[in-house]
Every structure is written in C-alpha cells, then in structure tokens.
Design a protein around this motif. Structure first.
Motif, PDB file in Angstrom:
ATOM      1  N   ARG A  47       0.798  -1.227   0.000  1.00  0.00           N
ATOM      2  CA  ARG A  47       0.000   0.000   0.000  1.00  0.00           C
ATOM      3  C   ARG A  47       0.836   1.284   0.000  1.00  0.00           C
ATOM      4  N   GLY A  48       2.112   1.173   0.350  1.00  0.00           N
ATOM      5  CA  GLY A  48       2.984   2.326   0.318  1.00  0.00           C
ATOM      6  C   GLY A  48       2.967   3.175   1.566  1.00  0.00           C
ATOM      7  N   GLU A  49       2.304   2.709   2.601  1.00  0.00           N
ATOM      8  CA  GLU A  49       2.235   3.444   3.854  1.00  0.00           C
ATOM      9  C   GLU A  49       2.121   2.448   4.997  1.00  0.00           C
ATOM     10  N   THR A  50       2.376   2.913   6.199  1.00  0.00           N
ATOM     11  CA  THR A  50       2.228   2.030   7.348  1.00  0.00           C
ATOM     12  C   THR A  50       0.820   2.165   7.913  1.00  0.00           C
ATOM     13  N   PRO A  51       0.234   1.067   8.387  1.00  0.00           N
ATOM     14  CA  PRO A  51      -1.133   1.103   8.894  1.00  0.00           C
ATOM     15  C   PRO A  51      -1.190   1.623  10.318  1.00  0.00           C
ATOM     16  N   GLU A  52      -2.381   2.026  10.718  1.00  0.00           N
ATOM     17  CA  GLU A  52      -2.600   2.312  12.127  1.00  0.00           C
ATOM     18  C   GLU A  52      -2.591   0.988  12.897  1.00  0.00           C
ATOM     19  N   GLU A  53      -2.395   1.076  14.198  1.00  0.00           N
ATOM     20  CA  GLU A  53      -2.284  -0.134  15.007  1.00  0.00           C
ATOM     21  C   GLU A  53      -3.528  -1.013  14.885  1.00  0.00           C
TER      22      GLU A  53
END
Length: 268
Positions: A47-53
């Motif tokens: 996705r190119g980004e880090t997810p929320e916890e």
C-alpha cells in the motif's frame, strides 16, 4: 542503449537500493527491522504506507484465521505429495500455491468484489436489504449460483472462524478503525440467503476475511494474494511435517483404492 534506457527498463516505487543501502517505500530497512510486524510490513509493501495499530491487528487476525484447513484441501495435499516425490520445501510450497485458483482459493477475492458492489449500491441510497438481494441476483446471473463467502460444505451449521473475525470487525468499527459497512453488507446477504433458502447460510472464512480486507481498503486481487500469504504458513508446516514422517511417491489415495474406469473395454 543509453544509461537512462537501462535504468528505466524496470521502474518501481517499492524499493531503492545500492551497495550498503536498502530503502523500502522510502524507509531505511534498518529502521524497519525490529519495529514493524510482518502484517505492518505487508501493508507497507503493498500500500505504500504504514497502517494504524488497529488496522494492522485486524489484518493480522485475517491472516492467522486462514493459515490451514487440513490435508483434504487440494493445496495442502499437493504440498505433501510433492515432498514424497522428493521435492524440497520451496518446490512443495510453489506447487501448493499454484493450486490456489478461482475455485480453491479465489472465493475471498470474489467475495470482496461481491460485497463491494452491495456496499456501493447501499451507499447510493438503496436500502441495504434490497442492495443485498440485487447483489445476489446480479452475481448469480453474471457468474454462477455459488455466492462467494457464504456457506461451507464441511463446517455446518457455521464456520467457527467467521464469528470471531466479525466480532473483531465490530469492535474495530466501534473504535472508528473501520466503517463497518462491509460487515453490514455481509450480514444483509446472510439474512437474504436465509430468507431464500429457508435455513441459515452464514459467512465462511472467505466471507469474513473478505469483510476485513474490504474494510481495510484492499483491492479484490490483493485479497487473493493475502490469502496465499496466509495459507503458505499451513503449506510450509504440512510440507515440513511430511518430510519428518517420510513416505515415498504418495498419490492422492492409498494404492489399494482404484479409480472408476469409464473407457472402452476389450471384446471378450
């Protein structure tokens, strides 16, 4: 061929690398190691980004739920048979993953597509019950009678994995991590199938994980890829176990069992 032609032969936004330096999606690998979990890394890479916890926990739950379904599953059986034919783990795993097609392994992708259509119809002003009914009709007319993600040939009356996953989606929706619209769509389909069949047709693992993948914004084809990652864990475990057990050139059934011959027979 000029230098630019060579460097532009492949282009990627995923990794930038040169001797002594590896960046994934712009992040130095040494800053990710020991910090990101595997589900978070999967999210970053796809996705190119880090997810929320909360998003990462929900993704992890879906991945854990689908790791295995026993040697009767064609993919698992393929891995175990491959090992008895002398193949190493990587070949056994590849043989098994290649079994995950539209029929065995593709229902999750199809369910994301199916539920997304219902959610979109409902969001346009159509009542959810009507959207579910129309969605079922459209799917069965365009594709086939099997509604992806609902009912199970083995787990009756319900797949034990689905209620737990849906409860996690409900909790995530209450916390604002996801909207819950796909869980609502799935339950509307359950209600409509119950009405049509006269008996419960609950969500199965494919439907429940599809709800999660859709809630998290994964495209339908990625849902199948994520399932392949998940099931690879079970495939690896079974292939390794078969290596420990031994066995040589095992087919799908014991040798004393014969198939049904339907061809011509010699004249007697």
């Amino acid at each position: 061929m000029s230098g630019n032609d060579v460097s532009d032969w492949w282009s990627t936004a995923i990794i930038d690398m040169e001797p002594g330096r590896i960046h994934l999606r712009g992040h130095p690998i040494e800053e990710l190691i020991g910090k990101l979990t595997l589900p978070e890394t999967i999210w970053l890479m796809t996705r190119g980004e880090t997810p929320e916890e909360g998003q990462a926990r929900l993704l992890e739950a879906a991945l854990v739920a689908a790791v295995d379904h026993g040697p009767q599953a064609p993919s698992i059986a393929a891995a175990r048979m491959a090992v008895t034919c002398g193949l190493p783990l990587n070949n056994a795993m590849a043989s098994a993953v290649n079994m995950l097609g539209d029929v065995h392994g593709g229902a999750g992708e199809q369910a994301v597509e199916f539920l997304d259509g219902i959610a979109r119809t409902a969001s346009s002003g159509t009542g959810l019950a009507q959207a579910a009914s129309e969605g079922i009709d459209n799917w069965q007319h365009a594709r086939n009678a099997f509604v992806p993600g609902f009912g199970h040939r083995f787990h009756t009356p319900s797949d034990p994995r689905a209620p737990r996953l849906l409860s996690l989606v409900d909790s995530a929706a209450e916390s604002g991590v996801v909207t819950g619209q796909y869980a609502h769509a799935g339950r509307a389909v359950e209600d409509e199938l119950h009405r049509r069949k006269g008996k419960p047709v609950p969500m199965n693992i494919d439907g429940a994980t599809a709800v999660i993948f859709a809630e998290l914004g994964f495209a339908p084809p990625l849902a199948r890829g994520l399932f392949c990652l998940s099931r690879s864990v079970g495939i690896l475990a079974h292939a390794w176990e078969q290596m420990q057990q031994g066995g040589r050139n095992k087919g799908p059934t014991p040798p004393e069992y014969r198939w049904s011959y339907t061809g011509p027979r010699p004249n007697t």
